[in-house]
Design a protein around this motif. Structure first.
Motif, short mmCIF file in Angstrom:
data_model
loop_
_atom_site.label_atom_id
_atom_site.label_comp_id
_atom_site.label_asym_id
_atom_site.label_seq_id
_atom_site.Cartn_x
_atom_site.Cartn_y
_atom_site.Cartn_z
N GLY B 161 1.01 -1.12 0.07
CA GLY B 161 -0.17 0.00 0.01
C GLY B 161 0.82 1.24 0.09
N TYR B 162 2.10 1.24 0.23
CA TYR B 162 2.69 2.39 0.20
C TYR B 162 3.18 2.55 -1.25
CZ TYR B 162 3.86 1.61 5.30
OH TYR B 162 3.54 1.72 6.63
N LYS B 163 3.12 3.90 -1.65
CA LYS B 163 3.29 4.33 -3.09
C LYS B 163 4.65 4.79 -3.33
CE LYS B 163 -0.71 3.40 -5.71
NZ LYS B 163 -1.42 4.01 -6.75
N THR B 164 5.11 5.54 -2.38
CA THR B 164 6.57 6.14 -2.50
C THR B 164 7.28 5.77 -1.43
OG1 THR B 164 6.07 8.06 -1.00
CG2 THR B 164 5.27 8.57 -3.10
N GLY B 165 8.69 5.86 -1.51
CA GLY B 165 9.72 5.44 -0.70
C GLY B 165 9.53 6.35 0.45
N VAL B 166 9.25 7.62 0.52
CA VAL B 166 9.36 8.46 1.73
C VAL B 166 8.45 8.01 2.85
CG1 VAL B 166 8.97 10.75 2.22
CG2 VAL B 166 9.30 10.30 0.01
N GLU B 167 7.34 7.36 2.48
CA GLU B 167 6.36 7.16 3.80
C GLU B 167 6.77 5.73 4.25
OE1 GLU B 167 2.35 6.29 2.24
OE2 GLU B 167 2.93 7.24 0.53
N VAL B 168 7.81 4.94 3.60
CA VAL B 168 7.82 3.56 3.97
C VAL B 168 8.67 3.47 5.36
CG1 VAL B 168 8.70 1.39 3.24
CG2 VAL B 168 7.80 3.02 1.69
N PRO B 169 8.24 2.83 6.25
CA PRO B 169 8.97 2.47 7.40
C PRO B 169 10.43 2.05 7.12
CG PRO B 169 6.91 1.57 7.86
CD PRO B 169 6.93 1.87 6.19
N VAL B 170 11.49 2.35 7.70
CA VAL B 170 13.07 2.17 7.14
C VAL B 170 12.91 0.75 7.57
CG1 VAL B 170 15.21 2.58 8.13
CG2 VAL B 170 13.88 4.40 7.97
N GLU B 171 12.61 0.12 8.47
CA GLU B 171 12.80 -1.24 8.48
C GLU B 171 12.32 -2.00 7.42
OE1 GLU B 171 15.16 -2.60 10.54
OE2 GLU B 171 14.95 -4.57 10.06
N TYR B 172 11.19 -1.84 7.15
CA TYR B 172 10.55 -2.27 6.15
C TYR B 172 11.33 -2.23 4.62
CZ TYR B 172 7.44 -2.99 2.17
OH TYR B 172 7.02 -3.10 0.94
N LEU B 173 11.85 -1.03 4.52
CA LEU B 173 12.51 -0.55 3.19
C LEU B 173 13.72 -1.50 3.16
CD1 LEU B 173 12.17 1.28 0.96
CD2 LEU B 173 13.57 2.90 2.18
N ARG B 174 14.42 -1.62 4.27
CA ARG B 174 15.68 -2.37 4.25
C ARG B 174 15.35 -3.80 4.08
NH1 ARG B 174 20.38 -3.93 6.26
NH2 ARG B 174 20.25 -5.69 7.79
N ASN B 175 14.27 -4.38 4.42
CA ASN B 175 14.10 -5.99 4.22
C ASN B 175 13.60 -6.12 2.90
OD1 ASN B 175 14.61 -6.92 6.93
ND2 ASN B 175 12.52 -6.43 7.69
N MET B 176 12.67 -5.39 2.25
CA MET B 176 12.55 -5.22 0.75
C MET B 176 13.68 -5.18 -0.02
SD MET B 176 9.34 -6.37 0.26
CE MET B 176 9.19 -6.29 -1.31
N ASN B 177 14.43 -4.22 0.30
CA ASN B 177 15.67 -4.22 -0.61
C ASN B 177 16.53 -5.13 -0.70
OD1 ASN B 177 14.68 -1.80 -1.69
ND2 ASN B 177 15.84 -0.31 -0.30
N ARG B 178 16.88 -5.73 0.80
CA ARG B 178 17.53 -7.25 0.84
C ARG B 178 17.11 -8.22 -0.14
NH1 ARG B 178 16.83 -8.78 6.55
NH2 ARG B 178 18.17 -10.39 6.06
N LEU B 179 15.65 -8.05 -0.17
CA LEU B 179 14.94 -9.40 -1.00
C LEU B 179 15.21 -9.04 -2.26
CD1 LEU B 179 11.46 -10.02 0.37
CD2 LEU B 179 13.55 -11.54 0.02
N ALA B 180 15.20 -7.49 -2.92
CA ALA B 180 15.56 -7.36 -4.13
C ALA B 180 16.82 -7.61 -4.49
CB ALA B 180 15.10 -5.67 -4.23
N GLY B 181 17.69 -7.35 -3.70
CA GLY B 181 19.39 -7.75 -3.98
C GLY B 181 19.22 -9.30 -4.15
N MET B 182 18.52 -10.19 -3.45
CA MET B 182 18.72 -11.58 -3.45
C MET B 182 18.25 -12.03 -4.80
SD MET B 182 17.30 -14.46 -1.04
CE MET B 182 15.58 -14.61 -1.84
N LEU B 183 16.84 -11.56 -5.23
CA LEU B 183 16.18 -11.82 -6.52
C LEU B 183 17.21 -11.41 -7.56
CD1 LEU B 183 12.45 -11.01 -5.48
CD2 LEU B 183 13.72 -12.97 -5.54
N GLU B 184 17.70 -10.41 -7.53
CA GLU B 184 18.84 -9.98 -8.55
C GLU B 184 19.92 -11.00 -9.00
OE1 GLU B 184 20.12 -5.76 -8.36
OE2 GLU B 184 21.50 -6.23 -9.69
#
Lengths: 100, 356
Positions: B161-184
């Motif tokens: 439901g978060y549309k922009t990076g600005v409003e995303v809680p930091v911990e969530y952002l960090r975990n999603m980006n870790r997953l993005a790195g893994m999927l890459e």
């Protein structure tokens, strides 16, 4: 030689009774016409009471296989006696059909 | 109707234009994905899926509510109609993009390769976005191209439901980006594996073509290449000549499991089998069909009789022959009966009495 055709949902079965030799083949190919007409379905050749098969008989099996392959159906051969199974094996026909 | 969206007159006019032009977008949806599919089919490009959608009225109204003044007219909004092409492999994204470039006019100034935007120390949404124009249609549209894993990540991310990076809680952002790195990394590995498989296939084909069969491990790819050399044809013709029989072609791939079950490791082993056991396989056929009227054979006779000859000569016995038949035709008691019959026949095969 007798051919008994039965139809159930999505399956046409021909029960072959007697000797499928060269003289009988011309009649049998006419009698299995209902299977050729439903070649897109599962065609079962019940050989439980088949006592002999010649090359002409094998060609009928092959005709049904080709028709089924073209129409998206398939042929199942069941009830092979060990004698008929031997014929299928030494001609390589066991590889051509689903045998039950 | 525009009242329910609380739009200023300018944005309301754009929304009204959208309503009037909706049939045009429907025509785009009907036509453009089909054009892409046809091109990919012709070029042999395999993709996981091609999706398309027309922006819903409420979604467009929301956009206009936020930044309606930015757009002079509906023509300035480039994502009313959008297509998404999902590939299996990262390598294919560029291939797909080439196809899109060939079909449509790409608005390069507004197209984004998000794969190149990421900083070296960050991970995240990787995707290629083109803004395109197609002949016969007045509106530009968006084409997104990404891999199936990038697609999965983007969908999961969107689902929060978060549309922009600005409003995303930091911990969530960090975990999603870790997953993005893994999927890459996973995407890269899939591409590498595909490349290695293709290299292996080319190598096998080259070894088979050069006759260095003893160097080629027996597996699905190599056996298929071997079959292209028609290795059993000579024996099949020889057997067919016994009764002037016609040969019915049948897939010989099922014999791969038999050969592997017997213990053959390379294509060289198969070549040796054919060289050393063809006479015995021919003898079996002669014994079985010479006194019959059987003048139709399947091409499986040659490999079948080669295996039988080998197993008989190696003393594999009833169990060994049954195992071969079970492998070919499925486990059944009938195979045991057949194995017994063959063993009985084998007493009359001269090769069984020859000193090796």
């Amino acid at each position: 030689m007798e051919v008994h055709i039965t139809e159930s949902e999505g399956t046409m079965t021909a029960r072959l009774v007697g000797r499928l030799d060269t003289p009988a083949s011309s009649e049998v190919i006419r009698e299995v016409q209902p299977l050729l007409d439903h070649a897109g379905e599962t065609l079962v050749l019940d050989c439980s009471d088949l006592t002999y098969i010649s090359s002409s008989g094998l060609r009928i099996f092959l005709t049904l296989r080709k028709a089924a392959a073209a129409a998206g159906g398939h042929v199942v051969v069941e009830g092979l006696s060990s004698e008929i199974r031997q014929v299928f094996m030494m001609t390589g026909f066991l590889q051509l059909f689903e045998i039950r | 109707m525009a009242d329910k969206y609380k739009l200023d007159p300018h944005s309301a006019a754009i929304l009204e234009e959208y309503r009037q032009q909706r049939p045009v977008f429907e025509k785009m949806q009907e036509t453009l994905p089909a054009q892409v599919r046809a091109l990919f089919e012709e070029a042999g490009i395999v993709v996981a899926s091609i999706e398309s959608r027309i922006k819903e009225e409420a979604s467009l109204a929301g956009k206009l509510e936020l930044k309606g003044a930015k757009y002079a007219s509906l023509e300035d909004i480039t994502d009313v109609f959008g297509m998404r092409i999902i590939t299996f492999y990262t390598d294919d994204v560029d291939k797909v993009a080439s196809g899109v470039e060939r079909l449509f006019e790409v608005d390069w100034e507004n197209s984004v390769d998000k794969r190149k935007l990421l900083e070296v120390d960050s991970f995240g949404y990787l995707s290629l976005h083109y803004i395109c124009r197609a002949p016969d249609f007045p509106y530009r549209f968006e084409v997104q191209m990404r891999t199936i894993l990038q697609h999965a990540w983007a969908n999961m991310n969107h689902d929060t439901g978060y549309k922009t990076g600005v409003e995303v809680p930091v911990e969530y952002l960090r975990n999603m980006n870790r997953l993005a790195g893994m999927l890459e990394l996973v995407d890269e590995q899939f591409s590498r594996i595909r490349t290695e498989i293709n290299d292996y296939r080319r190598q096998v084909q080259s070894l088979v073509a050069s006759g260095r069969l003893e160097e080629v491990p027996l597996d699905g790819d190599s056996y298929r290449s071997f079959l292209n050399l028609a290795p059993f044809d000579t024996l099949n013709r020889r057997i067919a000549s016994v009764n002037q029989a016609e040969i019915q072609e049948v897939s010989l791939m099922p014999f791969l499991a038999v050969f592997k079950g017997i213990g053959f490791k390379t294509l060289g082993d198969l070549a040796d089998l054919i060289r050393d056991y063809s006479d015995a396989a021919y003898q079996i056929a002669c014994y079985q069909i010479a006194l019959t009227d059987l003048d139709i054979l399947a091409s499986s006779v040659a490999p079948q009789n080669l295996c039988l000859a080998y197993l008989l000569k190696q003393g594999a016995g009833r169990a060994g022959i049954r195992q071969m038949l079970d492998t070919l035709h499925g486990a059944s008691e009938s195979n045991d009966v057949m194995a017994g019959i063959i063993l009985e026949q084998a007493k009359d095969f001269s090769f069984m009495h020859a000193k090796s």
